[in-house]
Design a protein around this motif. Structure first.
Motif, mmCIF file in Angstrom:
data_model
loop_
_atom_site.group_PDB
_atom_site.id
_atom_site.type_symbol
_atom_site.label_atom_id
_atom_site.label_comp_id
_atom_site.label_asym_id
_atom_site.label_seq_id
_atom_site.Cartn_x
_atom_site.Cartn_y
_atom_site.Cartn_z
ATOM 1 N N VAL A 11 5.801 29.285 41.825
ATOM 2 C CA VAL A 11 5.099 29.973 40.921
ATOM 3 C C VAL A 11 4.471 30.926 42.330
ATOM 4 O O VAL A 11 3.849 30.494 43.059
ATOM 5 N N LEU A 12 4.663 32.181 42.215
ATOM 6 C CA LEU A 12 4.152 33.131 43.217
ATOM 7 C C LEU A 12 2.603 33.306 42.778
ATOM 8 O O LEU A 12 2.116 33.635 41.563
ATOM 9 N N ASP A 13 1.695 33.245 43.774
ATOM 10 C CA ASP A 13 0.191 33.587 43.641
ATOM 11 C C ASP A 13 0.263 35.370 43.978
ATOM 12 O O ASP A 13 0.050 35.743 45.057
ATOM 13 N N THR A 14 0.050 35.915 42.917
ATOM 14 C CA THR A 14 0.026 37.555 43.018
ATOM 15 C C THR A 14 -1.312 37.816 42.744
ATOM 16 O O THR A 14 -1.666 38.914 42.985
ATOM 17 N N GLY A 15 -2.320 36.953 42.456
ATOM 18 C CA GLY A 15 -3.623 37.408 42.270
ATOM 19 C C GLY A 15 -4.148 37.977 43.592
ATOM 20 O O GLY A 15 -5.058 38.835 43.360
ATOM 21 N N ALA A 16 -3.839 37.616 44.720
ATOM 22 C CA ALA A 16 -4.544 37.961 45.847
ATOM 23 C C ALA A 16 -3.421 38.819 46.822
ATOM 24 O O ALA A 16 -3.843 39.320 48.013
ATOM 25 N N PRO A 19 -1.443 45.413 49.244
ATOM 26 C CA PRO A 19 -0.363 46.540 49.300
ATOM 27 C C PRO A 19 0.415 46.214 50.894
ATOM 28 O O PRO A 19 -0.422 45.764 51.994
ATOM 29 N N CYS A 20 1.444 45.922 51.060
ATOM 30 C CA CYS A 20 2.162 45.659 52.420
ATOM 31 C C CYS A 20 2.161 46.731 53.237
ATOM 32 O O CYS A 20 2.252 46.459 54.728
ATOM 33 N N CYS A 21 2.280 47.946 52.779
ATOM 34 C CA CYS A 21 2.163 48.900 53.618
ATOM 35 C C CYS A 21 1.399 50.298 53.380
ATOM 36 O O CYS A 21 1.206 50.435 52.222
ATOM 37 N N PRO A 22 1.163 51.207 54.469
ATOM 38 C CA PRO A 22 0.252 52.197 54.401
ATOM 39 C C PRO A 22 0.940 53.143 53.430
ATOM 40 O O PRO A 22 2.194 53.325 53.534
ATOM 41 N N PRO A 23 0.379 54.461 53.015
ATOM 42 C CA PRO A 23 1.010 55.499 52.459
ATOM 43 C C PRO A 23 2.155 55.871 53.417
ATOM 44 O O PRO A 23 1.906 55.967 54.683
ATOM 45 N N ILE A 24 3.149 56.730 52.925
ATOM 46 C CA ILE A 24 4.158 57.049 54.012
ATOM 47 C C ILE A 24 3.630 58.014 54.601
ATOM 48 O O ILE A 24 4.223 58.329 55.740
ATOM 49 N N THR A 25 2.712 59.134 54.224
ATOM 50 C CA THR A 25 2.147 59.935 54.975
ATOM 51 C C THR A 25 1.066 59.647 56.048
ATOM 52 O O THR A 25 0.544 60.332 56.931
ATOM 53 N N ALA A 26 0.624 58.218 56.069
ATOM 54 C CA ALA A 26 -0.207 57.427 57.115
ATOM 55 C C ALA A 26 0.293 57.566 58.543
ATOM 56 O O ALA A 26 -0.270 57.271 59.430
ATOM 57 N N GLY A 27 1.843 57.514 58.733
ATOM 58 C CA GLY A 27 2.341 57.390 59.811
ATOM 59 C C GLY A 27 3.556 56.766 59.650
ATOM 60 O O GLY A 27 4.143 56.116 58.808
ATOM 61 N N PRO A 108 0.882 43.676 41.468
ATOM 62 C CA PRO A 108 0.329 44.088 42.803
ATOM 63 C C PRO A 108 1.586 44.617 43.631
ATOM 64 O O PRO A 108 1.470 45.484 44.592
ATOM 65 N N VAL A 109 2.879 44.195 43.308
ATOM 66 C CA VAL A 109 3.842 44.532 44.077
ATOM 67 C C VAL A 109 4.363 45.939 43.918
ATOM 68 O O VAL A 109 4.487 47.034 44.523
ATOM 69 N N VAL A 110 4.500 46.474 42.500
ATOM 70 C CA VAL A 110 4.653 47.663 42.077
ATOM 71 C C VAL A 110 3.631 48.606 42.366
ATOM 72 O O VAL A 110 3.995 49.801 42.977
ATOM 73 N N ALA A 111 2.218 48.188 42.497
ATOM 74 C CA ALA A 111 1.178 49.026 43.043
ATOM 75 C C ALA A 111 1.342 49.326 44.375
ATOM 76 O O ALA A 111 1.236 50.477 44.728
ATOM 77 N N ALA A 112 1.735 48.283 45.222
ATOM 78 C CA ALA A 112 2.077 48.540 46.718
ATOM 79 C C ALA A 112 3.313 49.493 46.786
ATOM 80 O O ALA A 112 3.132 50.462 47.816
ATOM 81 N N MET A 113 4.261 49.605 45.931
ATOM 82 C CA MET A 113 5.245 50.367 46.235
ATOM 83 C C MET A 113 4.854 52.058 45.796
ATOM 84 O O MET A 113 5.268 52.859 46.633
ATOM 85 N N SER A 114 4.220 52.035 44.743
ATOM 86 C CA SER A 114 3.514 53.240 44.268
ATOM 87 C C SER A 114 2.730 53.950 45.450
ATOM 88 O O SER A 114 2.756 55.105 45.816
#
Length: 121
Positions: A11-16, A19-27, A108-114
């Motif tokens: 079971v993955l703990d997705t509560g905490a 986002p893994c990455c900054p927005p693409i425009t951040a650098g 949380p993962v989908v939010a990070a991609m977005s």
């Protein structure tokens, strides 16, 4: 006599999750961030997987039983294979209930991609 046995899925703990990455425009993305995000986008690049992801995301109650997902143009073993790939990419989570596996979108993962693709600065 049945030789089948019950295997517990992790079971993955997705509560905490953050986002893994900054927005693409951040650098420029780091190599690790680029590989992590590419794996997620690659999992969604298959039309069958994208349809499966959509079916799970739009299911009543926010989850779908693998037993109810069959009308995507491939056999049930292939459906299970594609769901496994989406889970391995972190896009879906799963839980076992008896003999069935229920899948949910990992928000949380989908939010990070977005967030990574957000062009607003």
């Amino acid at each position: 006599m049945s030789k089948s046995r019950v295997v517990e899925l992790p079971v993955l703990d997705t509560g905490a999750a953050v986002p893994c990455c900054p927005p693409i425009t951040a650098g420029e993305l780091s190599q690790a961030d680029a590989e992590r995000m590419a794996a997620m986008f690659k999992a969604l690049s298959d039309p069958v997987r994208l349809r499966l992801f959509s079916k799970v995301a739009s299911s009543a109650g926010g989850e779908a039983c693998v037993c109810d997902i069959s009308d995507v143009g491939v056999s049930q073993p292939t459906v299970s294979h594609h769901l496994k790939k989406l889970r391995e990419a972190g896009l879906l989570t799963s839980r076992r209930s008896g003999t069935w596996v229920y899948y949910q979108v990992a928000p949380p993962v989908v939010a990070a991609m977005s967030a990574m693709l957000d062009l607003r600065t």
